[in-house]
Every structure is written in structure tokens, then in C-alpha cells.
Design a protein around this motif. Structure first.
Motif, PDB file in Angstrom:
ATOM      1  N   GLY A 190       0.807  -1.215   0.000  1.00 40.03           N
ATOM      2  CA  GLY A 190       0.000   0.000   0.000  1.00 40.03           C
ATOM      3  C   GLY A 190       0.838   1.262   0.000  1.00 40.03           C
ATOM      4  N   LEU A 191       1.916   1.269   0.777  1.00 44.77           N
ATOM      5  CA  LEU A 191       2.802   2.442   0.813  1.00 44.77           C
ATOM      6  C   LEU A 191       3.493   2.662  -0.522  1.00 44.77           C
ATOM      7  CD1 LEU A 191       4.406   2.037   4.357  1.00 44.77           C
ATOM      8  CD2 LEU A 191       2.833   3.830   3.620  1.00 44.77           C
ATOM      9  N   PHE A 192       3.859   1.574  -1.211  1.00 43.63           N
ATOM     10  CA  PHE A 192       4.500   1.707  -2.514  1.00 43.63           C
ATOM     11  C   PHE A 192       3.557   2.372  -3.529  1.00 43.63           C
ATOM     12  CE2 PHE A 192       5.015  -0.166  -6.769  1.00 43.63           C
ATOM     13  CZ  PHE A 192       6.243   0.378  -7.104  1.00 43.63           C
ATOM     14  N   ILE A 199       1.454  10.213  -4.764  1.00 45.54           N
ATOM     15  CA  ILE A 199       2.367  11.314  -4.425  1.00 45.54           C
ATOM     16  C   ILE A 199       3.207  11.734  -5.626  1.00 45.54           C
ATOM     17  CG2 ILE A 199       4.293  12.015  -2.961  1.00 45.54           C
ATOM     18  CD1 ILE A 199       3.185  10.210  -0.787  1.00 45.54           C
ATOM     19  N   ILE A 200       3.832  10.776  -6.321  1.00 45.40           N
ATOM     20  CA  ILE A 200       4.730  11.115  -7.434  1.00 45.40           C
ATOM     21  C   ILE A 200       3.947  11.451  -8.698  1.00 45.40           C
ATOM     22  CG2 ILE A 200       6.558  10.244  -8.930  1.00 45.40           C
ATOM     23  CD1 ILE A 200       7.578   8.603  -6.601  1.00 45.40           C
ATOM     24  N   LEU A 201       3.031  10.576  -9.108  1.00 40.77           N
ATOM     25  CA  LEU A 201       2.290  10.801 -10.346  1.00 40.77           C
ATOM     26  C   LEU A 201       1.102  11.739 -10.176  1.00 40.77           C
ATOM     27  CD1 LEU A 201       2.322   7.230 -11.938  1.00 40.77           C
ATOM     28  CD2 LEU A 201       3.891   9.141 -12.328  1.00 40.77           C
ATOM     29  N   GLY A 202       0.657  11.946  -8.942  1.00 43.34           N
ATOM     30  CA  GLY A 202      -0.390  12.927  -8.679  1.00 43.34           C
ATOM     31  C   GLY A 202      -1.810  12.463  -8.903  1.00 43.34           C
ATOM     32  N   PHE A 203      -2.052  11.174  -9.007  1.00 49.59           N
ATOM     33  CA  PHE A 203      -3.416  10.687  -9.146  1.00 49.59           C
ATOM     34  C   PHE A 203      -4.120  10.718  -7.793  1.00 49.59           C
ATOM     35  CE2 PHE A 203      -1.309   8.804 -12.821  1.00 49.59           C
ATOM     36  CZ  PHE A 203      -2.229   9.070 -13.827  1.00 49.59           C
ATOM     37  N   SER A 204      -5.440  10.684  -7.811  1.00 47.06           N
ATOM     38  CA  SER A 204      -6.211  10.785  -6.586  1.00 47.06           C
ATOM     39  C   SER A 204      -6.481   9.399  -6.003  1.00 47.06           C
ATOM     40  CB  SER A 204      -7.548  11.490  -6.862  1.00 47.06           C
ATOM     41  OG  SER A 204      -8.316  10.736  -7.786  1.00 47.06           O
ATOM     42  N   TYR A 205      -7.009   9.390  -4.775  1.00 47.87           N
ATOM     43  CA  TYR A 205      -7.413   8.141  -4.138  1.00 47.87           C
ATOM     44  C   TYR A 205      -8.557   7.517  -4.940  1.00 47.87           C
ATOM     45  CZ  TYR A 205      -4.758   9.921  -0.163  1.00 47.87           C
ATOM     46  OH  TYR A 205      -3.769  10.398   0.643  1.00 47.87           O
ATOM     47  N   SER A 206      -8.499   6.210  -5.141  1.00 45.71           N
ATOM     48  CA  SER A 206      -9.520   5.544  -5.935  1.00 45.71           C
ATOM     49  C   SER A 206      -9.473   4.047  -5.671  1.00 45.71           C
ATOM     50  CB  SER A 206      -9.306   5.814  -7.431  1.00 45.71           C
ATOM     51  OG  SER A 206      -8.068   5.278  -7.860  1.00 45.71           O
ATOM     52  N   GLY A 207     -10.502   3.373  -6.149  1.00 43.18           N
ATOM     53  CA  GLY A 207     -10.515   1.925  -6.044  1.00 43.18           C
ATOM     54  C   GLY A 207      -9.426   1.274  -6.877  1.00 43.18           C
ATOM     55  N   PHE A 208      -9.054   1.911  -8.000  1.00 48.44           N
ATOM     56  CA  PHE A 208      -8.005   1.353  -8.851  1.00 48.44           C
ATOM     57  C   PHE A 208      -6.656   1.370  -8.140  1.00 48.44           C
ATOM     58  CE2 PHE A 208      -4.788   1.955 -12.257  1.00 48.44           C
ATOM     59  CZ  PHE A 208      -4.922   0.706 -12.841  1.00 48.44           C
ATOM     60  N   ALA A 209      -6.398   2.399  -7.355  1.00 46.59           N
ATOM     61  CA  ALA A 209      -5.149   2.439  -6.591  1.00 46.59           C
ATOM     62  C   ALA A 209      -5.090   1.281  -5.598  1.00 46.59           C
ATOM     63  CB  ALA A 209      -5.034   3.775  -5.863  1.00 46.59           C
ATOM     64  N   GLY A 210      -6.210   1.025  -4.928  1.00 48.77           N
ATOM     65  CA  GLY A 210      -6.248  -0.124  -4.027  1.00 48.77           C
ATOM     66  C   GLY A 210      -6.094  -1.440  -4.778  1.00 48.77           C
ATOM     67  N   ALA A 211      -6.672  -1.528  -5.993  1.00 46.60           N
ATOM     68  CA  ALA A 211      -6.566  -2.746  -6.783  1.00 46.60           C
ATOM     69  C   ALA A 211      -5.120  -3.027  -7.167  1.00 46.60           C
ATOM     70  CB  ALA A 211      -7.443  -2.636  -8.026  1.00 46.60           C
ATOM     71  N   PRO A 281      -3.866  -1.908   2.704  1.00 44.59           N
ATOM     72  CA  PRO A 281      -3.726  -1.108   1.488  1.00 44.59           C
ATOM     73  C   PRO A 281      -4.983  -0.308   1.167  1.00 44.59           C
ATOM     74  CG  PRO A 281      -3.064  -3.395   1.119  1.00 44.59           C
ATOM     75  CD  PRO A 281      -3.750  -3.342   2.423  1.00 44.59           C
ATOM     76  N   ILE A 282      -6.141  -0.860   1.497  1.00 44.77           N
ATOM     77  CA  ILE A 282      -7.402  -0.183   1.198  1.00 44.77           C
ATOM     78  C   ILE A 282      -7.551   1.076   2.045  1.00 44.77           C
ATOM     79  CG2 ILE A 282      -9.901  -0.461   1.125  1.00 44.77           C
ATOM     80  CD1 ILE A 282      -8.312  -2.143  -0.902  1.00 44.77           C
ATOM     81  N   VAL A 283      -7.174   0.983   3.306  1.00 41.55           N
ATOM     82  CA  VAL A 283      -7.260   2.158   4.181  1.00 41.55           C
ATOM     83  C   VAL A 283      -6.368   3.276   3.656  1.00 41.55           C
ATOM     84  CG1 VAL A 283      -6.749   2.999   6.504  1.00 41.55           C
ATOM     85  CG2 VAL A 283      -7.907   0.820   6.209  1.00 41.55           C
ATOM     86  N   LEU A 284      -5.197   2.930   3.123  1.00 42.40           N
ATOM     87  CA  LEU A 284      -4.271   3.940   2.623  1.00 42.40           C
ATOM     88  C   LEU A 284      -4.693   4.548   1.291  1.00 42.40           C
ATOM     89  CD1 LEU A 284      -0.802   2.299   3.376  1.00 42.40           C
ATOM     90  CD2 LEU A 284      -1.754   4.327   4.470  1.00 42.40           C
ATOM     91  N   LEU A 285      -5.315   3.754   0.422  1.00 38.17           N
ATOM     92  CA  LEU A 285      -5.454   4.161  -0.973  1.00 38.17           C
ATOM     93  C   LEU A 285      -6.890   4.433  -1.421  1.00 38.17           C
ATOM     94  CD1 LEU A 285      -2.989   1.479  -2.360  1.00 38.17           C
ATOM     95  CD2 LEU A 285      -2.518   3.921  -2.101  1.00 38.17           C
ATOM     96  N   VAL A 286      -7.854   3.775  -0.833  1.00 36.67           N
ATOM     97  CA  VAL A 286      -9.240   3.918  -1.293  1.00 36.67           C
ATOM     98  C   VAL A 286      -9.912   5.111  -0.620  1.00 36.67           C
ATOM     99  CG1 VAL A 286     -11.473   2.765  -1.355  1.00 36.67           C
ATOM    100  CG2 VAL A 286      -9.408   1.494  -1.885  1.00 36.67           C
ATOM    101  N   ALA A 300     -13.099   8.619  -4.198  1.00 40.06           N
ATOM    102  CA  ALA A 300     -12.969   7.665  -3.093  1.00 40.06           C
ATOM    103  C   ALA A 300     -14.024   6.569  -3.216  1.00 40.06           C
ATOM    104  CB  ALA A 300     -13.105   8.400  -1.766  1.00 40.06           C
ATOM    105  N   GLN A 301     -13.670   5.420  -2.703  1.00 37.74           N
ATOM    106  CA  GLN A 301     -14.540   4.256  -2.776  1.00 37.74           C
ATOM    107  C   GLN A 301     -14.395   3.463  -1.492  1.00 37.74           C
ATOM    108  OE1 GLN A 301     -13.660   1.351  -5.864  1.00 37.74           O
ATOM    109  NE2 GLN A 301     -15.773   1.408  -6.594  1.00 37.74           N
ATOM    110  N   SER A 302     -15.378   2.686  -1.165  1.00 37.77           N
ATOM    111  CA  SER A 302     -15.300   1.865   0.037  1.00 37.77           C
ATOM    112  C   SER A 302     -15.058   0.416  -0.336  1.00 37.77           C
ATOM    113  CB  SER A 302     -16.593   1.997   0.854  1.00 37.77           C
ATOM    114  OG  SER A 302     -16.460   1.350   2.108  1.00 37.77           O
TER     115      SER A 302
END
Length: 354
Positions: A190-192, A199-211, A281-286, A300-302
Motif C-alpha cells: 500500500g505504501l509503494f 504522491i509522485i504521479l499525482g493521481f487521486s485516491y480511488s478503487g483502482f489504486a487499491g486494486a 492497502p485499502i485504508v491507505l489508498l481507497v 474515493a470508494q469503500s
């Protein structure tokens, strides 16, 4: 000559005969051990049934060994001691699992109904009963599905390379990194993704990030399970196909993979069940959401693990009930995946006979 042989056979046969405990003896020992365990626990002031059960297990092991030593001899007594230890260890492993399932069902069924499965927490006061986990169920299905779409092709191709083509330093390096990835904590994955994607690419929190984080956790499981299944395919099948002039890639596609497809599918389903309950990872990214968000690529997604964490944090009776109900839904989801995996493995298993 035959008379002498018959006498020797009879003498040796009689020497091999030995007294045995009756078939009902183990059951009687179980009953006696439970009674003694309860009595000793009460006398020692133990009010916990689990502590009494441990005492009963200890009494059963000692009683089995003593009864076997008196009636059957030391050799059979050691055998009964080993058997008793196996059964006790099995029960020690099963009892906490059954207790967990029973506790989840008992607490979760209070609010688990059609309304809970079909509504979200949008506009619901968290201290009052009501609301549901529909948005979390949708999030879990989408995130796990996207993770499988990412991890399964990469894992399958990696396993095919390691088994069919991998030689030299590159194959050893890939095997080493797969082993390392198997032991990576979920929070590190999740941290990676958090540092790279958000942080680096600037995308927002989303379900895809958690995926993506779930895919990192899923990939080594798919690689390892697929690799083992491919190794079980007999080399004679490969050699027969190659002897007919079939190219290697076509042999893998038409012979090797269909032969191992049952075990591969089982490994994939178990990997999906493994990541379905990941929460870090879900808590960090979703980032969580109280409403329904059907788009995993934006906003954001749950998910069910996040929903359980969120409701338990609220600290009131209504939120506790919702958390237990969501936990029951998650356990049912994982159990269904495991049953599907077993069904596919049995369906695709090699048929015996002609």
C-alpha cells in the motif's frame, strides 16, 4: 514335513496375537477425560471452558497412553500417544476457527438482511440503526476484479516462463524476487502505490489504486501455484507433442495449460480469496466513501474491510452491529470462492479409468 511347518506357523501366529483395547475404549476415554477435566477445572477455580478443555485433553493423552501400555504393550501405547496428540492438535486448530465463525454469525445476523445488502450509508446517522454495506460490496467486487485482471495474466506468464523457458541467471533472479514478494507485508504494498501513484504521479485516491496494491499481493501466489501445477504435467505429454512437430508455444497452449487448468484455476481463486480481506492497502489508498461510487478509477470508494474498520472505529452499538454483519458478508464471500475453487478442481481433475 507339512506337519512340522503347520506347527511352526501356528506357533508364530500365536506369538503375533496380542491383547487389544475394545473399539469403544477411545470414546469412553473421551467421556471420562471430559468429566475429569470439568471436575479438575471446577476444583481449581477455572471458569473458562477452554481451560477445562485443555485439562481434559491432557487427561485424555495420559489415559490413552496408560491404557495402551497396560493392555497392549509399550509399542502400541506409543502409537496411541502419537494418535492422541494428533487429534488434540487438530481440535486446538479447529475450535478457534469454529468459535470465530459462530461468533460472527451470532452477532452479524442481527442486522444482516436484504435492506443491509441493498443500501449504503449515505445520509445515515452513524449512532442510529440503519444503513447498509451495498457500496462496500460494490467496491470490494470491483477492486478484487481489477486486481485479478492485473495479477492473473502477469502471474501465469511468469510461471510459464519459469517452468518452460527459464534458464540461467534471469530465471534465478525472477524466482528470488517472487519469493521476496510472497513475504511482503500488505502495508508495504500500500505504501509503494501511495508514494508512486498518488504522491509522485499525482493521481487521486480511488478503487483502482487499491486494486494495484492488491495485485502486488496476489501476483506471487498466482506464480507459485501455477508453477507447481505446470511442474506436475508429465514431460511425456510435452515430448509427444514436440515429436509430432508441434511448436513449443502451441504445445504449451494446447497441451500443458489444459492439463493443468484445474489446479491453476484453484490457485487463482484462492489468491482472490486471500486479497479479498486485506484492509491495510485499502485504508491507505481507497480513502473510504459513505455513498455508492461505481467508478473505481475516480473518487474515493469503500470496500468491506474498510467498512468494517470504519464502523468499528465509531464505537457505538449500531455501528458494531453493522461491522459484524459486514464481516459475515466478507466471510461468506471468501467461503464461496473457496467452494468454487474446490468445485473447479474436482471438475477438471484427471478422470480415472479408461
Amino acid at each position: 514335513m507339512s506337519t512340522v511347518a503347520d506347527k511352526n506357523a501356528a506357533r508364530h501366529g500365536s506369538s503375533l496375537q496380542q491383547a487389544r483395547l475394545p473399539g469403544w475404549a477411545p470414546y469412553a476415554l473421551v467421556v471420562v477425560s471430559l468429566a475429569l477435566g470439568a471436575g479438575l477445572g471446577t476444583a481449581l477455580g477455572m471458569g473458562n471452558p477452554f481451560q477445562m478443555g485443555l485439562l481434559a485433553a491432557l487427561v485424555f493423552i495420559i489415559a490413552s497412553y496408560a491404557a495402551g501400555a497396560v493392555v497392549e504393550g509399550s509399542r502400541q501405547a506409543r502409537n496411541r500417544l502419537a494418535t492422541s496428540l494428533v487429534w488434540v492438535c487438530f481440535l486446538l486448530a479447529v475450535v478457534p476457527l469454529l468459535s470465530l465463525i459462530w461468533e460472527t454469525i451470532d452477532r452479524g445476523r442481527t442486522v444482516l438482511d436484504g435492506y443491509f445488502l441493498a443500501h449504503s450509508m449515505e445520509g445515515v446517522q452513524t449512532i442510529l440503526p440503519g444503513g447498509g454495506a451495498y457500496h462496500a460490496i460494490i467496491g470490494t467486487l470491483e477492486q478484487v476484479g481489477l486486481a485479478a485482471l492485473i495479477a492473473v495474466p502477469i502471474g501465469l506468464l511468469t510461471a510459464i516462463y519459469l517452468v518452460e523457458y527459464g534458464r540461467g541467471r534471469l530465471a534465478k533472479a525472477v524466482t528470488f524476487f517472487v519469493d521476496v514478494m510472497t513475504g511482503i507485508p500488505s502495508i508495504v504494498a500500500g505504501l509503494f502505490i501511495l508514494s508512486f501513484w498518488i504522491i509522485i504521479l499525482g493521481f487521486s485516491y480511488s478503487g483502482f489504486a487499491g486494486a494495484m496494491a492488491l495485485a502486488i499481493l496476489m501476483m506471487p501466489i498466482v506464480v507459485r501455484s501455477t508453477e507447481e501445477m505446470l511442474k506436475l504435467v508429465p514431460d511425456e505429454l510435452r515430448e509427444a507433442s514436440l515429436a509430432l512437430g508441434v511448436p513449443k508455444w502451441r504445445t504449451i497452449l494446447k497441451v500443458v495449460l489444459p492439463t493443468a487448468i484445474g489446479g491453476i484455476t484453484t490457485g487463482v481463486m484462492l489468491a482472490v480469496a486471500r486479497i479479498a480481506g486485506e484492509s491495510a492497502p485499502i485504508v491507505l489508498l481507497v480513502f473510504g466513501a459513505t455513498g455508492i461510487n461505481n467508478n473505481p478509477f475516480e473518487g474515493a470508494q469503500s470496500s468491506l474491510p474498510y467498512y468494517i474498520y470504519e464502523q468499528w472505529q465509531l464505537g457505538n452499538e449500531a455501528s458494531f452491529n453493522r461491522a459484524w454483519a459486514a464481516a459475515l458478508v466478507l466471510i461468506a464471500f471468501v467461503m464461496i470462492l473457496n467452494l468454487v475453487a474446490r468445485g473447479i478442481a474436482r471438475w477438471k481433475a484427471p478422470k480415472s479409468g479408461r
